[in-house]
Scaffold this active site. Structure first.
Site, PDB file in Angstrom:
ATOM      1  N   THR A 133      -8.973  -1.795  -2.061  1.00 15.22           N
ATOM      2  CA  THR A 133      -7.857  -1.120  -1.401  1.00 15.22           C
ATOM      3  C   THR A 133      -8.159  -0.851   0.078  1.00 15.22           C
ATOM      4  O   THR A 133      -9.331  -0.727   0.459  1.00 15.22           O
ATOM      5  CB  THR A 133      -7.601   0.233  -2.115  1.00 15.22           C
ATOM      6  OG1 THR A 133      -6.780   1.055  -1.296  1.00 15.22           O
ATOM      7  CG2 THR A 133      -8.883   0.997  -2.373  1.00 15.22           C
ATOM      8  N   ASP A 134      -7.104  -0.704   0.865  1.00 16.85           N
ATOM      9  CA  ASP A 134      -7.296  -0.329   2.279  1.00 16.85           C
ATOM     10  C   ASP A 134      -7.764   1.127   2.409  1.00 16.85           C
ATOM     11  O   ASP A 134      -8.228   1.528   3.480  1.00 16.85           O
ATOM     12  CB  ASP A 134      -6.004  -0.554   3.083  1.00 16.85           C
ATOM     13  CG  ASP A 134      -4.789   0.233   2.584  1.00 16.85           C
ATOM     14  OD1 ASP A 134      -4.899   0.948   1.557  1.00 16.85           O
ATOM     15  OD2 ASP A 134      -3.720   0.132   3.225  1.00 16.85           O
ATOM     16  N   GLU A 135      -7.656   1.901   1.318  1.00 18.89           N
ATOM     17  CA  GLU A 135      -7.980   3.331   1.427  1.00 18.89           C
ATOM     18  C   GLU A 135      -9.467   3.573   1.686  1.00 18.89           C
ATOM     19  O   GLU A 135      -9.858   4.653   2.106  1.00 18.89           O
ATOM     20  CB  GLU A 135      -7.503   4.088   0.170  1.00 18.89           C
ATOM     21  CG  GLU A 135      -6.026   3.827  -0.069  1.00 18.89           C
ATOM     22  CD  GLU A 135      -5.348   4.755  -1.056  1.00 18.89           C
ATOM     23  OE1 GLU A 135      -5.867   5.849  -1.314  1.00 18.89           O
ATOM     24  OE2 GLU A 135      -4.275   4.373  -1.559  1.00 18.89           O
ATOM     25  N   TYR A 159     -10.794   8.882  -5.310  1.00 19.36           N
ATOM     26  CA  TYR A 159     -10.390   7.497  -5.619  1.00 19.36           C
ATOM     27  C   TYR A 159     -10.987   6.538  -4.598  1.00 19.36           C
ATOM     28  O   TYR A 159     -11.672   5.567  -4.960  1.00 19.36           O
ATOM     29  CB  TYR A 159      -8.861   7.385  -5.630  1.00 19.36           C
ATOM     30  CG  TYR A 159      -8.368   5.946  -5.561  1.00 19.36           C
ATOM     31  CD1 TYR A 159      -8.635   5.048  -6.586  1.00 19.36           C
ATOM     32  CD2 TYR A 159      -7.634   5.482  -4.452  1.00 19.36           C
ATOM     33  CE1 TYR A 159      -8.189   3.719  -6.523  1.00 19.36           C
ATOM     34  CE2 TYR A 159      -7.193   4.166  -4.378  1.00 19.36           C
ATOM     35  CZ  TYR A 159      -7.480   3.294  -5.417  1.00 19.36           C
ATOM     36  OH  TYR A 159      -7.048   1.983  -5.340  1.00 19.36           O
ATOM     37  N   LYS A 163     -13.809   3.535  -5.025  1.00 21.33           N
ATOM     38  CA  LYS A 163     -13.539   2.132  -4.711  1.00 21.33           C
ATOM     39  C   LYS A 163     -14.514   1.643  -3.631  1.00 21.33           C
ATOM     40  O   LYS A 163     -14.993   0.505  -3.683  1.00 21.33           O
ATOM     41  CB  LYS A 163     -12.092   1.944  -4.239  1.00 21.33           C
ATOM     42  CG  LYS A 163     -11.033   2.110  -5.310  1.00 21.33           C
ATOM     43  CD  LYS A 163     -11.117   1.100  -6.442  1.00 21.33           C
ATOM     44  CE  LYS A 163     -10.692  -0.300  -6.046  1.00 21.33           C
ATOM     45  NZ  LYS A 163     -10.620  -1.208  -7.224  1.00 21.33           N
TER      46      LYS A 163
HETATM   47  P1  NAD Z   1      -3.181   0.532 -12.712  1.00 20.40           P
HETATM   48  O1  NAD Z   1      -3.684   1.919 -12.764  1.00 20.40           O
HETATM   49  O2  NAD Z   1      -1.716   0.262 -12.871  1.00 20.40           O
HETATM   50  O3  NAD Z   1      -3.905  -0.354 -13.835  1.00 20.40           O
HETATM   51  C1  NAD Z   1      -5.267  -0.283 -14.085  1.00 20.40           C
HETATM   52  C2  NAD Z   1      -5.554  -1.019 -15.390  1.00 20.40           C
HETATM   53  O4  NAD Z   1      -6.983  -0.963 -15.630  1.00 20.40           O
HETATM   54  C3  NAD Z   1      -4.872  -0.396 -16.606  1.00 20.40           C
HETATM   55  O5  NAD Z   1      -4.278  -1.401 -17.392  1.00 20.40           O
HETATM   56  C4  NAD Z   1      -6.015   0.277 -17.366  1.00 20.40           C
HETATM   57  O6  NAD Z   1      -5.819   0.297 -18.769  1.00 20.40           O
HETATM   58  C5  NAD Z   1      -7.195  -0.605 -16.983  1.00 20.40           C
HETATM   59  N1  NAD Z   1      -8.481   0.128 -17.071  1.00 20.40           N
HETATM   60  C6  NAD Z   1      -8.772   1.362 -16.568  1.00 20.40           C
HETATM   61  N2  NAD Z   1     -10.052   1.685 -16.868  1.00 20.40           N
HETATM   62  C7  NAD Z   1     -10.566   0.626 -17.539  1.00 20.40           C
HETATM   63  C8  NAD Z   1     -11.836   0.367 -18.094  1.00 20.40           C
HETATM   64  N3  NAD Z   1     -12.837   1.261 -18.012  1.00 20.40           N
HETATM   65  N4  NAD Z   1     -12.045  -0.815 -18.712  1.00 20.40           N
HETATM   66  C9  NAD Z   1     -11.036  -1.733 -18.807  1.00 20.40           C
HETATM   67  N5  NAD Z   1      -9.813  -1.524 -18.309  1.00 20.40           N
HETATM   68  C10 NAD Z   1      -9.576  -0.362 -17.682  1.00 20.40           C
HETATM   69  O7  NAD Z   1      -3.723  -0.063 -11.344  1.00 20.40           O
HETATM   70  P2  NAD Z   1      -3.048  -1.108 -10.337  1.00 20.40           P
HETATM   71  O8  NAD Z   1      -2.124  -0.391  -9.453  1.00 20.40           O
HETATM   72  O9  NAD Z   1      -2.579  -2.271 -11.106  1.00 20.40           O
HETATM   73  O10 NAD Z   1      -4.334  -1.521  -9.468  1.00 20.40           O
HETATM   74  C11 NAD Z   1      -5.147  -2.621  -9.832  1.00 20.40           C
HETATM   75  C12 NAD Z   1      -6.287  -2.747  -8.841  1.00 20.40           C
HETATM   76  O11 NAD Z   1      -5.770  -2.923  -7.524  1.00 20.40           O
HETATM   77  C13 NAD Z   1      -7.186  -1.512  -8.775  1.00 20.40           C
HETATM   78  O12 NAD Z   1      -8.504  -1.944  -8.646  1.00 20.40           O
HETATM   79  C14 NAD Z   1      -6.720  -0.789  -7.517  1.00 20.40           C
HETATM   80  O13 NAD Z   1      -7.770  -0.044  -6.957  1.00 20.40           O
HETATM   81  C15 NAD Z   1      -6.304  -1.954  -6.649  1.00 20.40           C
HETATM   82  N6  NAD Z   1      -5.279  -1.664  -5.653  1.00 20.40           N
HETATM   83  C16 NAD Z   1      -4.099  -1.090  -6.050  1.00 20.40           C
HETATM   84  C17 NAD Z   1      -3.101  -0.853  -5.097  1.00 20.40           C
HETATM   85  C18 NAD Z   1      -1.768  -0.252  -5.483  1.00 20.40           C
HETATM   86  O14 NAD Z   1      -0.956   0.022  -4.594  1.00 20.40           O
HETATM   87  N7  NAD Z   1      -1.462  -0.072  -6.750  1.00 20.40           N
HETATM   88  C19 NAD Z   1      -3.337  -1.169  -3.758  1.00 20.40           C
HETATM   89  C20 NAD Z   1      -4.559  -1.755  -3.396  1.00 20.40           C
HETATM   90  C21 NAD Z   1      -5.515  -2.001  -4.357  1.00 20.40           C
HETATM   91  P1  TYD Z   2       0.907   6.996  -3.870  1.00 23.34           P
HETATM   92  O1  TYD Z   2       1.985   6.108  -4.385  1.00 23.34           O
HETATM   93  O2  TYD Z   2       0.265   7.962  -4.793  1.00 23.34           O
HETATM   94  O3  TYD Z   2      -0.171   6.021  -3.201  1.00 23.34           O
HETATM   95  P2  TYD Z   2      -1.458   6.391  -2.252  1.00 23.34           P
HETATM   96  O4  TYD Z   2      -1.681   7.847  -2.267  1.00 23.34           O
HETATM   97  O5  TYD Z   2      -2.556   5.632  -2.934  1.00 23.34           O
HETATM   98  O6  TYD Z   2      -1.103   5.856  -0.902  1.00 23.34           O
HETATM   99  O7  TYD Z   2       1.484   7.807  -2.641  1.00 23.34           O
HETATM  100  C1  TYD Z   2       2.043   7.151  -1.519  1.00 23.34           C
HETATM  101  C2  TYD Z   2       2.403   8.203  -0.500  1.00 23.34           C
HETATM  102  O8  TYD Z   2       3.450   9.023  -1.025  1.00 23.34           O
HETATM  103  C3  TYD Z   2       1.263   9.154  -0.197  1.00 23.34           C
HETATM  104  O9  TYD Z   2       1.310   9.493   1.197  1.00 23.34           O
HETATM  105  C4  TYD Z   2       1.572  10.383  -1.028  1.00 23.34           C
HETATM  106  C5  TYD Z   2       3.082  10.405  -1.071  1.00 23.34           C
HETATM  107  N1  TYD Z   2       3.670  10.981  -2.310  1.00 23.34           N
HETATM  108  C6  TYD Z   2       4.631  11.981  -2.216  1.00 23.34           C
HETATM  109  O10 TYD Z   2       5.024  12.420  -1.122  1.00 23.34           O
HETATM  110  N2  TYD Z   2       5.155  12.490  -3.365  1.00 23.34           N
HETATM  111  C7  TYD Z   2       4.760  12.066  -4.597  1.00 23.34           C
HETATM  112  O11 TYD Z   2       5.258  12.592  -5.622  1.00 23.34           O
HETATM  113  C8  TYD Z   2       3.798  11.012  -4.677  1.00 23.34           C
HETATM  114  C9  TYD Z   2       3.316  10.486  -5.994  1.00 23.34           C
HETATM  115  C10 TYD Z   2       3.271  10.497  -3.511  1.00 23.34           C
END
Ligand code: NAD
Ligand code: TYD
Length: 353
Positions: A133-135, A159, A163
């Protein structure tokens, strides 16, 4: 040929598996623990598809992962599995260290042993692609340049710290043991099948239920938003042509403050699903800010464009319209994920705000 995908029942991993099998017949071995975030319903179209092998299990289970690699002989591992929600990491950081750090460590060790036993082309071509992630880069000021791949790591939440730790392990397993890794650092994803704890699906689901739309702080925190299938195509491209040991930032060239996102969602819902009570904007409610809330993320995605020719296909206008329409068209999917555990989470995170 096969690839192993971890976390392929989650939001991005399931989109990736569905997308992959829509384009290729190469088998996907999907390892997922099915935590609250994993959802087999999303994978229902693949239920009887012999190209998809679903294994319920934990990435920390070294014996299971070893067996899986030995049995399926994948050419790559694409590692999505993680605890992924910042607010949950504030409430309970332990699971983030266990899955994101310990889990990635276990997977790397299994990959190292498996890759070490390969020979010839199979050894040369094997890849471990780590999805991050960019975070991990921390928070930007208003006028700072977007994150490049060489930006210092400055994670601020449990988080992002977990990561960042996993990214460091991946890097070290390459430098020390030669494991052929690739790392991608992506901005905020949105699209179909996203669990309604993250900003965009939470706002859609709450609006449709007539519930408040909780804006943390002043609503001016900025994120870069990428449509999920664009993330999937970026990962496929890095897997195909990325240079081993390198990191690629993946972004949507689409920075926006949260309030603007929520206004856009309300306006789309007003158009597609009007409510006689008035605009959905009436539901916007300012609530207490998230502790340690990063102010701005922005991705400089020029490296992946320059070196691998990848750019996102969706604009925010097209992607967000598709997303809203998808949630309107799938009320059953939404109802099914709003289990008792979901309601407990909503009470824990929003009850005291
Ligand atoms: P998500 O939370 O929707 O899904 C995570 C999945 O991993 C779930 O299906 C869960 O059951 C599985 N999981 C959790 N712990 C596990 C374990 N110990 N063993 C096996 N499986 C396990 O997450 P997402 O949004 O699909 O993100 C996927 C990846 O992309 C993550 O690594 C996240 O850090 C990264 N990422 C997400 C975003 C975003 O905006 N969602 C952005 C950048 C990077
Ligand atoms: P989120 O989707 O949780 O992603 P991340 O924190 O990983 O960027 O949140 C996106 C942005 O929205 C973040 O600045 C927090 C804000 N946010 C709210 O204002 N209200 C909410 O209920 C949630 C879940 C997020």
């Amino acid at each position: 040929m096969a690839i192993v995908v971890t976390g392929g029942a989650g939001f991005i991993g399931s989109n990736f598996a569905l997308d992959w099998l829509a384009r290729s017949d190469e088998r996907v071995v999907n390892l997922d623990a099915l935590t609250y975030a994993g959802n087999l319903q999303t994978l229902a179209p693949l239920a009887n598809d012999p190209r998809h092998v679903f294994v319920q299990g934990d990435i920390r289970d070294r014996a299971l992962v070893g067996r899986l690699l030995a049995d399926h002989r994948p050419r790559s591992i694409v590692h999505f599995a993680a605890e992924s929600h910042v607010d949950r990491s504030i409430h309970g950081p332990g699971a983030f260290v266990r899955t994101n750090v310990e889990g990635t460590f276990t997977l790397l060790e299994a990959a190292r042993a498996y890759w070490g036993g390969l020979e010839g082309d199979a050894k040369r071509d094997f890849r471990f692609l780590h999805v991050s992630t960019d975070e991990v880069y921390g928070s930007l000021g208003k006028d700072d340049a977007p994150f490049t791949e060489t930006h210092p790591y400055e994670p601020n939440s449990p988080y992002s710290a977990s990561k960042a730790a996993s990214d460091h392990l991946v890097r070290a397993w390459h430098h020390t043991y030669g494991v052929p890794v690739l790392t991608t650092n992506c901005s905020n994803n949105y699209g179909p099948y996203q669990f309604p704890e993250k900003l965009i699906p939470l706002m859609i689901v709450n609006a449709l239920a007539g519930k408040p739309l909780p804006i943390y702080g002043d609503g001016m925190n900025v994120r870069d938003w990428l449509y999920v299938t664009d993330h999937c195509s970026g990962i496929r491209r890095v897997l195909e042509a990325g240079t081993v040991g390198e990191t690629y930032n993946i972004g949507g060239w689409n920075e926006m403050p949260n309030l603007q996102i929520v206004h856009t969602l309300c306006d789309l819902l007003d158009e597609l699903h009007p409510n006689p009570a008035g605009s959905y904007r009436r539901l916007i409610t300012y609530v207490k800010d998230r502790p340690g809330h990063d102010r701005r993320y922005a991705i400089d995605a020029r490296k992946i464009e320059r070196e691998l020719g990848w750019r996102p296909a969706e604009s925010f206008a097209t992607g967000i319209r598709k997303t809203v329409q998808w949630y309107l068209d799938h009320p059953q999917w939404v109802a099914d994920v709003q289990s008792g555990a979901y309601r407990e989470w909503v009470a824990a995170n929003y009850g005291a705000r």
